[in-house]
Design an enzyme around this catalytic site. Structure first.
Site, PDB file in Angstrom:
ATOM      1  N   HIS A   1      72.850-157.932  64.921  1.00 16.76           N
ATOM      2  CA  HIS A   1      72.620-156.840  65.883  1.00 16.76           C
ATOM      3  C   HIS A   1      71.358-156.017  65.609  1.00 16.76           C
ATOM      4  O   HIS A   1      71.385-154.786  65.651  1.00 16.76           O
ATOM      5  CB  HIS A   1      73.840-155.927  65.924  1.00 16.76           C
ATOM      6  CG  HIS A   1      75.038-156.530  66.599  1.00 16.76           C
ATOM      7  ND1 HIS A   1      74.942-157.583  67.496  1.00 16.76           N
ATOM      8  CD2 HIS A   1      76.365-156.229  66.508  1.00 16.76           C
ATOM      9  CE1 HIS A   1      76.169-157.884  67.929  1.00 16.76           C
ATOM     10  NE2 HIS A   1      77.040-157.097  67.345  1.00 16.76           N
TER      11      HIS A   1
ATOM     12  N   HIS B   1      77.305-153.102  73.895  1.00 17.66           N
ATOM     13  CA  HIS B   1      78.444-153.413  73.023  1.00 17.66           C
ATOM     14  C   HIS B   1      79.632-152.487  73.278  1.00 17.66           C
ATOM     15  O   HIS B   1      80.268-152.005  72.343  1.00 17.66           O
ATOM     16  CB  HIS B   1      77.998-153.326  71.562  1.00 17.66           C
ATOM     17  CG  HIS B   1      78.766-154.219  70.629  1.00 17.66           C
ATOM     18  ND1 HIS B   1      80.134-154.151  70.497  1.00 17.66           N
ATOM     19  CD2 HIS B   1      78.351-155.201  69.789  1.00 17.66           C
ATOM     20  CE1 HIS B   1      80.522-155.056  69.591  1.00 17.66           C
ATOM     21  NE2 HIS B   1      79.460-155.701  69.154  1.00 17.66           N
ATOM     22  N   SER B   2      79.937-152.235  74.557  1.00 20.10           N
ATOM     23  CA  SER B   2      81.114-151.420  74.859  1.00 20.10           C
ATOM     24  C   SER B   2      82.401-152.170  74.538  1.00 20.10           C
ATOM     25  O   SER B   2      82.509-153.376  74.791  1.00 20.10           O
ATOM     26  CB  SER B   2      81.126-151.021  76.337  1.00 20.10           C
ATOM     27  OG  SER B   2      80.138-150.052  76.578  1.00 20.10           O
TER      28      SER B   2
ATOM     29  N   GLN C   1      79.306-163.118  74.771  1.00 25.80           N
ATOM     30  CA  GLN C   1      80.083-163.078  73.541  1.00 25.80           C
ATOM     31  C   GLN C   1      81.378-162.340  73.863  1.00 25.80           C
ATOM     32  O   GLN C   1      81.359-161.151  74.182  1.00 25.80           O
ATOM     33  CB  GLN C   1      79.313-162.350  72.433  1.00 25.80           C
ATOM     34  CG  GLN C   1      80.003-162.396  71.063  1.00 25.80           C
ATOM     35  CD  GLN C   1      79.705-163.664  70.282  1.00 25.80           C
ATOM     36  OE1 GLN C   1      78.924-164.513  70.730  1.00 25.80           O
ATOM     37  NE2 GLN C   1      80.309-163.812  69.111  1.00 25.80           N
TER      38      GLN C   1
ATOM     39  N   GLU D   1      79.936-159.140  75.833  1.00 26.83           N
ATOM     40  CA  GLU D   1      78.516-158.877  75.571  1.00 26.83           C
ATOM     41  C   GLU D   1      77.690-159.990  76.219  1.00 26.83           C
ATOM     42  O   GLU D   1      77.520-161.065  75.655  1.00 26.83           O
ATOM     43  CB  GLU D   1      78.256-158.834  74.057  1.00 26.83           C
ATOM     44  CG  GLU D   1      79.118-157.840  73.310  1.00 26.83           C
ATOM     45  CD  GLU D   1      79.228-158.205  71.831  1.00 26.83           C
ATOM     46  OE1 GLU D   1      78.189-158.269  71.149  1.00 26.83           O
ATOM     47  OE2 GLU D   1      80.357-158.441  71.363  1.00 26.83           O
TER      48      GLU D   1
END
Length: 342
Positions: free
Chosen positions: A107, A176-177, A279, A307
């Site tokens: 990340h 990235h919630s 993802q 994601e």
């Protein structure tokens, strides 16, 4: 139409600057986004009774986002997901990134795009954040100019990512919630029905790096082309959870990616994107130690992420979709999060 209001969210320590919060509101959704990491801190959506609940995991105060936490709601960059052993080559030159998730780089590194203050600009129906990632930031080559734009249209939150590079560099941006359609703070996501429009997925090694195979989902636990109830599905296949890239069929045009339905509340999330992958992550590393909004704790499997992105480790796997952005080109991707009730 959507309205946008702007307020102070908090001050960064030792004069690091002011973090602002932007509230986007339509008749169907309310979304709070802060300028620290372009982070979605709240997203209120109504159930079939018309009761609104906040369906994203996160914190009420800035301090929560400054502690060690699992990227709640943030924009991830320069490269989302994992790069094997934190190394890659561009045009014959080798680059080395910080190893922040042994033995890989995850990340964007130690201080990725989620841990910086962005410059906001209010739009009529949203907010645009921008920043310049300097040459060599976290080990990546070239200067990268980045714009992330959130707009609200009825029940649809649209996220657009644009970037331009001064030299060839890998770029892979996502949000990235962590969602829980029962409402954040609900103990798990087992009652959610999930569909992902993918015929293939990427099997991974024990460090979650794709092994290079693009495997058919047919006859496996990864066949989510028809709705599955998550809790039962994990049990049936004795899975710890999902943390895998699903290879989407679509072109660079907008295409359907995933649908999640929470039967008890009636809430539905549909995701569309221009990206080649998603993802799907089921919060396997959440462990209940973080205190979230309204005193909520977040145990394992209490949120899921979709994601949308390029495939993990694409910079080291030439048969994956290309991830290098070169000078004169523009990185331009959009993801649509559409909320409704059924």
């Amino acid at each position: 139409m959507a309205s946008v209001t702007r307020a102070v969210f908090g001050e960064l320590p030792s004069g690091g600057g002011t973090v602002e919060k932007f509230q986007l509101q339509s008749d169907l959704l309310r979304v709070d986004i802060i300028s620290w990491g372009c982070t979605i801190t709240a997203l209120e959506v109504k159930d079939r009774q018309g009761r609104a609940s906040d369906v994203v995991l996160g914190f009420a105060e800035l301090e929560g986002y400054l502690q060690k936490q699992p990227y709640f709601g943030a924009v991830i960059g320069r490269v989302a997901n994992r790069i094997a052993k934190g190394t890659f080559k561009v045009d014959g030159k080798e680059y080395h990134l910080a190893i922040n998730k042994e033995p890989n780089s995850l990340h964007g590194g130690v201080r990725g795009f989620d841990k910086v203050l962005w410059t906001p600009r209010v739009l009529s129906n949203g907010v645009q954040f921008s920043r310049v990632s300097p040459d060599g930031e976290e080990g990546y080559p070239g200067e990268l100019k980045v714009w992330v734009t959130y707009t609200l249209d009825g029940g649809e939150l649209v996220v657009n990512y644009r970037a331009q590079a001064s030299q060839a560099t890998p770029v892979n941006l996502t949000n990235h919630s962590y969602f829980n359609l029962a409402g954040q703070g609900s103990p798990n996501i087992y009652g959610h029905e999930v569909t992902i429009e993918a015929d293939t997925y990427l099997p991974v090694d024990e460090t979650l790096i794709p092994i290079g195979e693009v495997a058919p989902v047919q006859g496996t636990a990864f066949d989510l082309r028809k709705p599955v109830e998550l809790g039962k599905h994990l049990q049936d296949f004795q899975l710890n959870g999902f943390d895998h890239n699903f290879c989407l069929k679509g072109s660079k045009e907008k295409h359907f990616c995933a649908r999640v339905h929470h039967a008890a509340s009636g809430r539905v999330l549909e995701v569309y994107t221009t990206q080649p992958g998603v993802q799907f992550y089921t919060g396997n590393f959440l462990d209940g130690t973080l205190k979230g909004k309204n005193g909520a704790v977040y145990p394992k499997h209490s949120g899921f992420c979709l994601e949308t992105q390029n495939w993990p480790d694409a910079v080291n796997q030439p048969h994956f979709p290309p991830v290098l952005l070169r000078p004169g080109e523009e990185y331009d991707h959009t993801t649509w999060f559409k909320f409704s009730v059924a």
